[in-house]
Design a protein around this motif. Structure first.
Motif: not given
Length: 238
Positions: A131-135, A161-164
């Protein structure tokens, strides 16, 4: 069966008696894997993922008020305790410790609770990091078209986020399948427990445990192949 027996006896370390042990023990262990190991892993992972999603959402809430700060602190303590203690100890506390305070659970629910709590702590960090990685631009774009926080999170952020998270969560599930062997310590007749019971009768430790390892590997190999297909599918559609 005769062909299989002849094939096994052709191996340098195998005689007719050991071949019979290998053949006769395979199906009971496979049955134990299908009836207990896989269901335990699936159920525990499902509950653990639900716990992880709740914890990750709480940990990523913006502009925390007092209640949110308390909840986030509790989540951090939960993650720290579970990740900082062995799963074996957690299983024993639930199965052997809780009866001392009047709470007695059967082995299978004990294993589900212990594995779910453990998976929840590890998977929560995976989901939180995703979640935190989403721009931040994804949030801003969602707000720009009139979404509120909940709508932006559910429709825009969480799918990405789930894809990551898929590779890490898939690895967690595969590890859970292997970790179910710990459930044998609370008398669940899963794959490894069945292997222990068989070796107690014939003392063929290397043969039976190697056969059990082979069954674990087959299941994990199939799951790894499914993980690769899932990742390719998500890459094309998300």
């Amino acid at each position: 069966m005769t062909l299989l027996n002849n094939l096994l006896t052709s191996l340098p370390f195998m005689n007719a008696e050991r071949a019979d042990y290998a053949i006769s023990s395979f199906w009971p262990m496979l049955e134990a894997a299908i009836l207990y190991t896989i269901p335990l892993a699936v159920i525990a992972f499902s509950f653990g993922l639900l716990i992880a999603l709740v914890v990750a959402v709480i940990c990523t809430l913006p502009g925390p008020n007092v209640l949110t700060k308390i909840l986030q602190s509790l989540c951090r303590v939960y993650i720290s305790i579970i990740r900082g203690t062995p799963m074996l100890v957690q299983i024993f506390i639930i199965f052997y410790g809780l009866p001392e305070v009047g709470i007695t659970l059967d082995p299978f629910p004990t294993a589900i609770i212990a594995f779910s709590i453990n998976i929840g702590a590890y998977a929560a960090e995976t989901v939180r990091a995703a979640i935190s990685a989403i721009p931040k631009g994804q949030w801003e774009a969602s707000y720009a078209i009139g979404m509120n926080y909940s709508q932006a999170f559910i429709r825009t952020i969480m799918p990405q986020a789930l894809r990551i998270s898929v590779p890490s969560l898939s690895n967690t599930f595969i590890s859970t399948v292997k970790d179910t062997s710990l459930a044998s310590l609370v008398w669940i007749a899963e794959l490894f427990r069945m292997a222990q019971n068989i070796t107690a009768e014939n003392y063929e430790f290397i043969l039976i445990y190697t056969e059990a390892a082979l069954i674990y590997w087959i299941f994990c190999f199939l799951l790894a192949m499914g993980q690769m297909r899932l990742e390719k599918h998500l890459s094309r559609h998300l």
